[in-house]
Design a protein around this motif. Structure first.
Motif, mmCIF file in Angstrom:
data_model
loop_
_atom_site.group_PDB
_atom_site.id
_atom_site.type_symbol
_atom_site.label_atom_id
_atom_site.label_comp_id
_atom_site.label_asym_id
_atom_site.label_seq_id
_atom_site.Cartn_x
_atom_site.Cartn_y
_atom_site.Cartn_z
ATOM 1 N N LEU A 1 0.931 -1.254 0.101
ATOM 2 C CA LEU A 1 0.128 -0.049 -0.044
ATOM 3 C C LEU A 1 0.884 1.246 -0.111
ATOM 4 O O LEU A 1 1.613 1.137 0.824
ATOM 5 N N PRO A 2 0.625 2.174 -1.124
ATOM 6 C CA PRO A 2 1.684 3.369 -1.092
ATOM 7 C C PRO A 2 1.521 4.317 0.201
ATOM 8 O O PRO A 2 0.440 4.683 0.469
ATOM 9 N N VAL A 3 2.369 4.497 0.896
ATOM 10 C CA VAL A 3 2.614 5.294 2.151
ATOM 11 C C VAL A 3 3.386 6.318 2.244
ATOM 12 O O VAL A 3 3.276 7.516 2.774
ATOM 13 N N HIS A 4 4.602 6.093 1.490
ATOM 14 C CA HIS A 4 5.745 7.205 1.901
ATOM 15 C C HIS A 4 5.791 8.438 0.859
ATOM 16 O O HIS A 4 5.447 8.178 -0.057
ATOM 17 N N GLY A 5 5.381 9.483 1.645
ATOM 18 C CA GLY A 5 5.286 10.719 0.936
ATOM 19 C C GLY A 5 3.847 10.938 0.467
ATOM 20 O O GLY A 5 3.753 11.818 -0.017
ATOM 21 N N VAL A 6 3.074 10.050 0.829
ATOM 22 C CA VAL A 6 1.353 10.518 0.334
ATOM 23 C C VAL A 6 0.926 11.522 1.051
ATOM 24 O O VAL A 6 1.195 11.357 2.410
ATOM 25 N N PRO A 7 -0.027 12.181 0.557
ATOM 26 C CA PRO A 7 -0.814 13.109 1.532
ATOM 27 C C PRO A 7 -1.603 12.863 2.563
ATOM 28 O O PRO A 7 -2.308 11.450 2.531
ATOM 29 N N ASP A 8 -2.109 13.583 3.659
ATOM 30 C CA ASP A 8 -2.770 13.194 4.500
ATOM 31 C C ASP A 8 -4.315 12.998 3.797
ATOM 32 O O ASP A 8 -5.187 11.898 4.499
ATOM 33 N N THR A 9 -4.705 13.396 2.942
ATOM 34 C CA THR A 9 -6.066 13.043 2.055
ATOM 35 C C THR A 9 -5.839 11.543 1.804
ATOM 36 O O THR A 9 -7.016 10.752 1.684
ATOM 37 N N THR A 10 -4.887 10.885 1.309
ATOM 38 C CA THR A 10 -4.725 9.678 1.042
ATOM 39 C C THR A 10 -4.830 8.788 1.997
ATOM 40 O O THR A 10 -5.605 7.700 2.265
ATOM 41 N N LEU A 11 -4.233 9.155 3.136
ATOM 42 C CA LEU A 11 -4.244 8.311 4.397
ATOM 43 C C LEU A 11 -5.608 8.237 4.897
ATOM 44 O O LEU A 11 -6.206 7.322 5.530
ATOM 45 N N ALA A 12 -6.470 9.197 4.642
ATOM 46 C CA ALA A 12 -7.990 9.278 5.243
ATOM 47 C C ALA A 12 -8.585 8.587 4.291
ATOM 48 O O ALA A 12 -9.780 8.081 4.833
ATOM 49 N N GLN A 13 -8.349 8.436 2.896
ATOM 50 C CA GLN A 13 -9.251 7.405 2.266
ATOM 51 C C GLN A 13 -8.720 6.107 2.444
ATOM 52 O O GLN A 13 -9.711 5.186 2.549
ATOM 53 N N TYR A 14 -7.644 5.816 3.040
ATOM 54 C CA TYR A 14 -7.227 4.364 3.552
ATOM 55 C C TYR A 14 -8.319 4.259 4.611
ATOM 56 O O TYR A 14 -8.868 2.874 4.698
ATOM 57 N N ARG A 15 -8.416 5.069 5.434
ATOM 58 C CA ARG A 15 -9.160 4.671 6.667
ATOM 59 C C ARG A 15 -10.713 4.706 6.394
ATOM 60 O O ARG A 15 -11.380 3.723 6.710
ATOM 61 N N HIS A 16 -11.070 5.534 5.405
ATOM 62 C CA HIS A 16 -12.461 5.058 5.034
ATOM 63 C C HIS A 16 -12.781 3.962 4.374
ATOM 64 O O HIS A 16 -13.941 3.475 4.516
ATOM 65 N N PHE A 17 -11.787 3.346 3.373
ATOM 66 C CA PHE A 17 -12.094 2.255 2.678
ATOM 67 C C PHE A 17 -12.019 1.232 3.892
ATOM 68 O O PHE A 17 -12.971 0.204 3.720
ATOM 69 N N ALA A 18 -11.138 1.186 4.784
ATOM 70 C CA ALA A 18 -11.170 0.167 5.873
ATOM 71 C C ALA A 18 -12.695 0.050 6.485
ATOM 72 O O ALA A 18 -13.100 -1.020 6.742
ATOM 73 N N ARG A 19 -13.261 1.227 6.934
ATOM 74 C CA ARG A 19 -14.549 1.147 7.498
ATOM 75 C C ARG A 19 -15.422 0.861 6.686
ATOM 76 O O ARG A 19 -16.430 0.040 7.206
ATOM 77 N N ALA A 20 -15.385 1.214 5.430
ATOM 78 C CA ALA A 20 -16.506 0.636 4.373
ATOM 79 C C ALA A 20 -16.534 -0.935 4.179
ATOM 80 O O ALA A 20 -17.617 -1.518 4.051
ATOM 81 N N VAL A 21 -15.346 -1.516 4.240
ATOM 82 C CA VAL A 21 -15.112 -3.073 4.178
ATOM 83 C C VAL A 21 -15.650 -3.719 5.404
ATOM 84 O O VAL A 21 -16.451 -4.682 5.345
ATOM 85 N N ASP A 22 -15.370 -3.041 6.500
ATOM 86 C CA ASP A 22 -15.980 -3.757 7.911
ATOM 87 C C ASP A 22 -17.613 -3.540 7.845
ATOM 88 O O ASP A 22 -18.246 -4.371 8.185
ATOM 89 N N ALA A 23 -18.014 -2.376 7.271
ATOM 90 C CA ALA A 23 -19.534 -2.224 7.110
ATOM 91 C C ALA A 23 -20.242 -3.218 6.306
ATOM 92 O O ALA A 23 -21.183 -4.135 6.675
ATOM 93 N N GLU A 24 -19.647 -3.623 5.114
ATOM 94 C CA GLU A 24 -20.100 -4.794 4.305
ATOM 95 C C GLU A 24 -20.038 -5.813 4.980
ATOM 96 O O GLU A 24 -21.024 -6.666 4.745
ATOM 97 N N ALA A 25 -18.992 -6.362 5.596
ATOM 98 C CA ALA A 25 -18.864 -7.570 6.296
ATOM 99 C C ALA A 25 -19.824 -7.907 7.329
ATOM 100 O O ALA A 25 -20.434 -8.848 7.820
ATOM 101 N N ARG A 26 -20.055 -6.667 8.084
ATOM 102 C CA ARG A 26 -21.204 -6.632 9.186
ATOM 103 C C ARG A 26 -22.584 -6.987 8.386
ATOM 104 O O ARG A 26 -23.380 -7.689 9.099
ATOM 105 N N ALA A 27 -23.023 -6.268 7.325
ATOM 106 C CA ALA A 27 -24.198 -6.606 6.408
ATOM 107 C C ALA A 27 -24.510 -7.864 6.178
ATOM 108 O O ALA A 27 -25.596 -8.341 6.280
ATOM 109 N N ALA A 28 -23.307 -8.670 5.792
ATOM 110 C CA ALA A 28 -23.646 -9.853 5.453
ATOM 111 C C ALA A 28 -22.305 -10.716 5.405
ATOM 112 O O ALA A 28 -21.209 -10.079 4.800
#
Length: 561
Positions: free
Chosen positions: A170-197
């Motif tokens: 996962l690209p992390v070195h030198g990426v902006p804070d907005t990229t890191l925020a989207q990584y966290r957003h995607f992690a939460r979205a995957v968890d939500a889908e896994a809880r739904a079914a």
């Protein structure tokens, strides 16, 4: 485990001389190996004519297995465990294993296809049992442990990003804070889908429900992963690159073609998705690997069949006819040139759906329907033999899996180092090794046609050019490049595929179920079947991974035992 007769030549690949070096370019040996595309195309053309040769000999068995990939080998093991020894497995190529073949280049074992197996969870009990049988896992003090010799050694993976190597993919070195925020957003979205079914690997373990596919899964299966990402507001270029890479790696095509169900399933069925800084369960993310990749497993599945005379390689299945009293399987023996007719009460059709639909006479509707809906990705594997370790760019140390961000080669997925699992030390680690470079051509226009028509040097030069960016002395070290081509390597889980296939899972041979023992009944698996044919292949799951193919083959073996 290479083909008996190589389609190889020695030729000169255009190479750039190193600065200040005036010696002649290295003569690079290599060729096509592993899969005989000419044999496969000849079979296709013969089937189109409908004028099949008459059988020269008739043979009999209790069960015939058509196809020697992972599913066919699993079906054979299942039959043996059930006490059935009178069976024959017919395989087109000179070695079994399907997408999980291994080979030897320059005396060194290396993969010709799938190169790892994630440590299986409890949904994949059949795979767990196999690994226990092979001595890879055992119970110690009441807990299951895996032999560390088979677990991928550290460092496991790295990414060539922005001119240097970094740990992880996962690209992390030198990426902006907005990229890191989207990584966290995607992690939460995957968890939500896994809880739904709930998601599971293999997916067919979810199809025992009265409703084959949960409503939440149906919604994901109806759209592409790209559409789902857009609806979530996930548009960061680094995240999108990573997810596209993941889809091409497992499914042969990117986020614009695979379903949202498949994109979420990639993470939710195994270890989830973890944004940088989040806690990681290393045990869940562990993988098993060997110098020859999953060929280590398929070789051990095939060895007892060879010893018992149950394995018939270089044998093309031409026709499968189901009758009231049995099944007739006509097959061309490429060694003798004769057509042999095999007669048996039952048959496991462990062929790719595309081929099964052509050879099964009066095919059931679910087979023709699957053949019409599925799409397949072509795939290429380049095994590059090098004489010594390569010069490396700055950053993370050499790893087992090495990926290039925005690989310049169309469909490029990076390479694995076959020497990474060596247990020796000292000078041996500085010796020759094989780098296995992968290309998924599902999104490459005309990719299958290019595989069939371009010379091996074309693919070798593309791989060398891509990997010369992080390794400038690669051309100097490389001695040989062997190219393995898979014209229809894997089914692509496009939108709608899971909905259709999950319903097929309900067409199962229930007449056999009541005769199974309690243990067998607990592991009984829904299998597409008719009265005398049981179908088993990863295609029936809509995507190609070891757990799906093995579990389906195991279940089909139980149905016909």
């Amino acid at each position: 485990m290479q083909r008996r007769h190589f389609l190889t030549t020695a030729a000169t690949v255009a190479t750039a001389l190193l600065p200040g070096c005036d010696k002649a370019p290295r003569v690079l040996e290599g060729g096509f190996t592993g899969i005989d595309m000419a044999r496969g195309h000849a079979l296709r053309d013969l089937l189109k004519t409908g004028n099949l040769p008459a059988p020269a000999v008739v043979r009999r068995a209790q069960v015939i297995i058509a196809g020697g990939g992972v599913a066919g080998l699993a079906a054979a093991r299942s039959l043996r465990l059930a006490g059935v020894q009178d069976f024959a497995l017919l395989e087109l190529e000179d070695t079994p294993g399907g997408n999980s073949r291994g080979t030897v280049v320059g005396g060194l074992p290396c993969p010709q296809g799938a190169h790892y197996l994630p440590v299986p969870g409890d949904n994949a009990r059949e795979v767990q049992d196999l690994l226990e049988e092979l001595g890879v896992r055992r119970r110690v003090a009441g807990r299951w442990q895996y032999d560390e010799r088979h677990l991928c050694h550290s460092p496991q993976e790295r990414l060539f990003f922005d001119g240097e190597w970094q740990e992880g993919l996962l690209p992390v070195h030198g990426v902006p804070d907005t990229t890191l925020a989207q990584y966290r957003h995607f992690a939460r979205a995957v968890d939500a889908e896994a809880r739904a079914a709930r998601f599971a690997m293999p997916a067919l373990k979810l199809w025992n429900q009265k409703q084959p596919l949960a409503p939440a899964h149906q919604a994901l299966d109806a759209i592409t992963f790209e559409q789902w990402l857009a609806a979530q507001g996930l548009d960061d270029a680094h995240l999108r690159w990573y997810l596209d890479y993941c889809c091409r790696d497992d499914y042969g095509a990117g986020t614009g073609r695979v379903s949202a169900w498949a994109g979420i399933h990639y993470f939710a069925s195994r270890h989830g998705f973890h944004a940088p800084g989040e806690a990681v369960d290393e045990a869940r993310e562990s993988v098993l690997t060997w110098p020859e990749g999953n060929g280590w497993i398929t070789q051990r599945l095939a060895d007892p069949l060879r010893a018992a005379g149950q394995l018939r390689t270089a044998t093309s299945v031409l026709r499968i006819t189901e009758g009231r009293h049995g099944v007739e399987v006509d097959a061309l023996n490429h060694g003798t040139g004769n057509v042999e007719r095999w007669v048996a009460p039952q048959c496991v059709v462990a062929l790719p759906v595309l081929l099964a639909a052509r050879v099964v006479q009066q095919p059931p509707a679910f087979l023709t329907g699957a053949a019409q809906r599925l799409q397949w990705a072509p795939w290429l594997v380049a095994n590059i033999h090098i004489t010594a370790p390569l010069t490396d760019r700055p950053g993370a140390a050499p790893a087992w899996d090495n990926v290039l961000y925005a690989d310049p080669t169309a469909g490029g997925l990076g390479y694995v180092n076959a020497g990474h699992q060596r247990l020796d030390t000292g000078a041996n680690l500085a010796g020759p090794t094989v780098l296995t470079y992968y290309q998924a051509l599902g999104d490459v226009q005309g990719g299958r046609q290019q595989l069939a028509t371009q010379p091996w040097q074309h693919w070798a030069d593309a791989a060398l050019a891509a990997l010369s960016v992080p390794h400038p002395d690669l051309r100097e070290r490389a001695t040989r490049v062997d190219i393995t081509r898979y014209g229809h390597a894997m089914a692509i889980p496009t939108p709608g595929v899971q909905e259709y296939l999950s319903k097929i899972g309900l067409h199962r041979a229930t007449s056999k179920r009541n005769s199974l023992s309690k243990t067998e009944r607990l592991s009984w698996i829904p299998t597409p079947a008719t009265a005398r044919l049981a179908f088993a292949h990863s295609d029936w799951s809509g995507y190609s991974v070891f757990e799906e193919a093995f579990t389906r083959g195991h279940g089909a073996g139980l149905v016909v035992a």
